[in-house]
Write a protein that holds these residues in place. Structure first.
Motif, mmCIF file in Angstrom:
data_model
loop_
_atom_site.group_PDB
_atom_site.id
_atom_site.type_symbol
_atom_site.label_atom_id
_atom_site.label_comp_id
_atom_site.label_asym_id
_atom_site.label_seq_id
_atom_site.Cartn_x
_atom_site.Cartn_y
_atom_site.Cartn_z
ATOM 1 N N PRO A 197 0.802 -1.231 0.000
ATOM 2 C CA PRO A 197 0.000 0.000 0.000
ATOM 3 C C PRO A 197 0.829 1.274 0.000
ATOM 4 O O PRO A 197 0.304 2.352 -0.267
ATOM 5 C CB PRO A 197 -0.835 -0.123 1.283
ATOM 6 N N GLU A 198 2.112 1.166 0.291
ATOM 7 C CA GLU A 198 2.967 2.348 0.307
ATOM 8 C C GLU A 198 3.464 2.713 -1.087
ATOM 9 O O GLU A 198 4.054 3.775 -1.274
ATOM 10 C CB GLU A 198 4.166 2.117 1.240
ATOM 11 N N LYS A 199 3.233 1.820 -2.043
ATOM 12 C CA LYS A 199 3.680 2.073 -3.409
ATOM 13 C C LYS A 199 2.471 2.347 -4.302
ATOM 14 O O LYS A 199 1.356 2.467 -3.829
ATOM 15 C CB LYS A 199 4.490 0.881 -3.924
ATOM 16 N N HIS A 200 2.717 2.441 -5.588
ATOM 17 C CA HIS A 200 1.667 2.753 -6.566
ATOM 18 C C HIS A 200 0.760 1.532 -6.715
ATOM 19 O O HIS A 200 1.071 0.598 -7.457
ATOM 20 C CB HIS A 200 2.317 3.116 -7.898
ATOM 21 N N VAL A 201 -0.378 1.543 -6.020
ATOM 22 C CA VAL A 201 -1.250 0.369 -5.972
ATOM 23 C C VAL A 201 -1.839 0.018 -7.343
ATOM 24 O O VAL A 201 -1.843 -1.161 -7.724
ATOM 25 C CB VAL A 201 -2.361 0.562 -4.923
ATOM 26 N N PRO A 202 -2.364 0.985 -8.122
ATOM 27 C CA PRO A 202 -2.906 0.604 -9.439
ATOM 28 C C PRO A 202 -1.884 -0.101 -10.326
ATOM 29 O O PRO A 202 -2.225 -1.062 -11.030
ATOM 30 C CB PRO A 202 -3.346 1.944 -10.043
ATOM 31 N N ASN A 203 -0.639 0.354 -10.292
ATOM 32 C CA ASN A 203 0.393 -0.307 -11.091
ATOM 33 C C ASN A 203 0.619 -1.747 -10.633
ATOM 34 O O ASN A 203 0.839 -2.647 -11.452
ATOM 35 C CB ASN A 203 1.713 0.463 -10.998
ATOM 36 N N GLN A 204 0.551 -1.949 -9.328
ATOM 37 C CA GLN A 204 0.759 -3.300 -8.802
ATOM 38 C C GLN A 204 -0.387 -4.231 -9.202
ATOM 39 O O GLN A 204 -0.160 -5.402 -9.515
ATOM 40 C CB GLN A 204 0.889 -3.246 -7.279
ATOM 41 N N VAL A 205 -1.601 -3.705 -9.199
ATOM 42 C CA VAL A 205 -2.749 -4.523 -9.620
ATOM 43 C C VAL A 205 -2.645 -4.843 -11.107
ATOM 44 O O VAL A 205 -2.898 -5.980 -11.534
ATOM 45 C CB VAL A 205 -4.075 -3.796 -9.311
ATOM 46 N N ALA A 206 -2.254 -3.846 -11.910
ATOM 47 C CA ALA A 206 -2.077 -4.086 -13.346
ATOM 48 C C ALA A 206 -0.978 -5.118 -13.590
ATOM 49 O O ALA A 206 -1.085 -5.959 -14.501
ATOM 50 C CB ALA A 206 -1.741 -2.771 -14.050
ATOM 51 N N LYS A 207 0.060 -5.066 -12.777
ATOM 52 C CA LYS A 207 1.150 -6.041 -12.898
ATOM 53 C C LYS A 207 0.648 -7.454 -12.612
ATOM 54 O O LYS A 207 1.024 -8.416 -13.303
ATOM 55 C CB LYS A 207 2.272 -5.667 -11.927
ATOM 56 N N LEU A 208 -0.206 -7.590 -11.599
ATOM 57 C CA LEU A 208 -0.774 -8.900 -11.277
ATOM 58 C C LEU A 208 -1.631 -9.427 -12.431
ATOM 59 O O LEU A 208 -1.579 -10.622 -12.763
ATOM 60 C CB LEU A 208 -1.619 -8.806 -10.008
ATOM 61 N N LEU A 209 -2.407 -8.532 -13.036
ATOM 62 C CA LEU A 209 -3.250 -8.940 -14.158
ATOM 63 C C LEU A 209 -2.405 -9.433 -15.333
ATOM 64 O O LEU A 209 -2.681 -10.484 -15.924
ATOM 65 C CB LEU A 209 -4.140 -7.772 -14.598
#
Length: 293
Positions: A158-170
């Motif tokens: 949560p301390e980093k760019h969350v949308p980017n992390q979700v896109a990375k998971l996808l």
């Protein structure tokens, strides 16, 4: 965002909402009213300035500047509305992208692959909620408190760019499916277009959020309005007398309201009544994705 029926004139005109500019400008309008009364008393009763004084020619200046201030305010409100409307189009694009990705995955994935379907059913809506919280500058793991998301939650910081992390998971999940030969190379290319759109939308929203109207422009308009209003009663007292006070106050209300409205809608990703309903749009994405996959 507050919903309303624009055809209900009586309700729109007479019902005062929390976001109404009349409430926000009330104290300032009172100050302007008292100031105008003071100018009227000073010129008419104390100094007893005659009608032949040069002061009565001040309205000529206002006649010349009225066109300028009108152009500035029109440009200001149009620019602010363009930012608001662009934000709305981007979120509409996010809704369509989420639906398209869900539609394609529903057709590509094997009906027996419940694990992958469950992953995308949960992760696609999470991106919308994560983007909403990101644009509102909130650190959150929204929707990741469910036991169904135990495999996703450890991957998100949560301390980093969350949308980017979700896109990375996808993208990682789609790539894993390709490596496992569950999708073809052509299908990977098709899905990649939708996945890229997520980041494009996020970047465009960040551009709006992080690029406000230049300070010098906003500051100049406010100073211009103040100077314009402060000098109005000086000349109009001769023709209007004490009635100049309510008239000047009303003019201030109109000009300042336009600036306040522009200030509010130029930042469309906040939590004000006139901001975009990102929460509702995210819930719609969740509903539609769950129906499709």
């Amino acid at each position: 965002m507050k919903g309303y029926n624009p055809k209900e004139w009586f309700k729109v005109i007479f019902l005062i909402q929390k976001s109404d500019t009349l409430i926000k400008l009330g104290p300032f309008m009172l100050i302007i009213f008292i100031y105008s009364l003071g100018i009227a008393w000073l010129e008419m009763d104390y100094l007893k300035i005659g009608e032949n004084s040069w002061v009565q020619n001040i309205p000529i200046m206002h006649s010349l500047l009225s066109f300028v201030i009108s152009l500035l305010l029109v440009f200001r409100t149009n620019t602010a509305y363009d930012r608001w409307w662009e934000g709305r189009k981007l979120w509409g694009q996010l809704v369509n992208t989420s639906r398209n990705l869900a539609l394609k995955l529903a057709g590509i994935l094997d009906n027996s692959d419940e694990e992958s379907r469950k992953f995308f059913r949960r992760t696609i809506p999470i991106y919308a909620f994560a983007l909403k919280e990101h644009l509102q500058s909130k650190v959150t793991l929204y929707m990741l408190d469910d036991k169904e998301d135990e495999e996703i939650k450890p991957e998100i910081d949560p301390e980093k760019h969350v949308p980017n992390q979700v896109a990375k998971l996808l993208f990682a999940k789609v790539n894993d499916l390709y490596k496992a030969r569950q999708i073809t190379g052509d299908q990977l290319i098709v899905l990649n277009q939708e996945l890229m759109s997520f980041t494009d939308i996020c970047g465009a929203c960040e551009r709006i959020k992080n690029t406000p109207i230049p300070y010098s422009y906003s500051s100049f308009i406010k100073k211009f309005i103040l100077a314009y209003i402060a000098t109005l009663p000086l000349g109009y007292v001769f023709s209007l007398g004490y009635y100049a006070a309510p008239i000047v106050t009303f003019i201030f209300y109109v000009l300042a309201s336009l600036e306040l409205i522009a200030e509010e809608i130029e930042e469309p990703f906040g939590t004000d009544e006139n901001d975009l309903p990102m929460g509702k749009l995210s819930e719609n994405i969740q509903k539609h994705v769950e129906e499709l996959i």
